[in-house]
Design an enzyme around this catalytic site. Sequence first.
Site, PDB file in Angstrom:
ATOM      1  N   HIS A 158      10.721  20.626  45.043  1.00 46.03           N
ATOM      2  CA  HIS A 158      10.520  20.613  46.497  1.00 46.03           C
ATOM      3  C   HIS A 158       9.809  21.914  46.887  1.00 46.03           C
ATOM      4  O   HIS A 158      10.052  22.966  46.276  1.00 46.03           O
ATOM      5  CB  HIS A 158      11.867  20.615  47.250  1.00 46.03           C
ATOM      6  N   CYS A 253      18.458  24.454  51.176  1.00 46.79           N
ATOM      7  CA  CYS A 253      18.579  22.997  51.018  1.00 46.79           C
ATOM      8  C   CYS A 253      19.746  22.448  51.826  1.00 46.79           C
ATOM      9  O   CYS A 253      19.799  21.257  52.105  1.00 46.79           O
ATOM     10  CB  CYS A 253      18.836  22.628  49.562  1.00 46.79           C
TER      11      CYS A 253
HETATM   12  N1  ARG Z   1      20.163  17.282  43.855  1.00 45.60           N
HETATM   13  C1  ARG Z   1      19.295  17.270  44.972  1.00 45.60           C
HETATM   14  C2  ARG Z   1      18.021  16.515  44.639  1.00 45.60           C
HETATM   15  O1  ARG Z   1      17.546  16.648  43.534  1.00 45.60           O
HETATM   16  C3  ARG Z   1      19.002  18.673  45.422  1.00 45.60           C
HETATM   17  C4  ARG Z   1      18.178  18.732  46.667  1.00 45.60           C
HETATM   18  C5  ARG Z   1      17.824  20.138  47.052  1.00 45.60           C
HETATM   19  N2  ARG Z   1      17.165  20.175  48.291  1.00 45.60           N
HETATM   20  C6  ARG Z   1      16.079  20.899  48.613  1.00 45.60           C
HETATM   21  N3  ARG Z   1      15.704  20.921  49.847  1.00 45.60           N
HETATM   22  N4  ARG Z   1      15.377  21.542  47.723  1.00 45.60           N
HETATM   23  O2  ARG Z   1      17.488  15.789  45.441  1.00 45.60           O
END
Ligand code: ARG
Length: 259
Positions: A158, A253
């Site tokens: 992300h 997150c």
């Molecule tokens: N386990 C989650 C996923 O892989 C973590 C999300 C983390 N969120 C972020 N905004 N980077 O989707």
Amino acid sequence: MCRPDHYTIAYEINPWMNINNPTDPAKARRQWNRLYQFIQNSGSEISLIEPAEGLPDMVFTANAALVYEDKVILSRFRHSERQGEERYFADWFSQQGYKCYNLPDGISFEGEGDTVYYRDILLLAHGFRTDIASHPCIESIVGREYKSLKLIDPHFYHLDTCLLFIEPIDLLIYYPGAFHPESVKEIEDLPSKILRLSEGDAKSFVCNSIWAGCNLLSYKCPDSLAAKLRGYGLNIITLDISEFMKSGGSVRCMVLHLS
Ligand code: ARG
């Protein structure tokens, strides 16, 4: 924010997750409470969404949507494991009176996780979770121009894991190795101060920090990097959220900006 009542590692959808490295629910709850407290003490008002059973990653609300004034672009998750979250977030936003927008069928978009508000434009990522086809749709809803940035390293799946813009001091922090070379050029052309991170510093998820004024709240910040950041006038505060790093998420997150 969303309480981590059902938070666990039930599947693996990024390289940080390992179902054989389970979370400690009591510890996760304590860590989340400290984050909640910090944000509240910094003067922000927090709204909560009720966690749903069987949706462990709902705690990562940054991925729920992108909010702009009274408009909300609802996310469409890449992985089936998270798609069940969509209706809960859609219900929450419509109950709160936001104008909700859905992207055309078949286009993935993971909300603020893949978006950075930069001056009067948007930086939008693609490559892992978000489709580039979502970018022009977002531009037309938000009414801001954008730059598309391509992510290439699965550890930084992300945009909010590898790029942070600290508006009050006009500082952009990013990890070049996470981006396609063309995107690195685009970032380097932005007219702000730029701090480039090493892979090691980036893996402490410093880009996944949140800021309030000149306070930067981070999970970890290696000493040499903390010294550099202090040089820009930032006050570095660290908060142990190790339980959430097991899922590949840090402090940023776990919050979605509503205004
Ligand atoms: N386990 C989650 C996923 O892989 C973590 C999300 C983390 N969120 C972020 N905004 N980077 O989707």
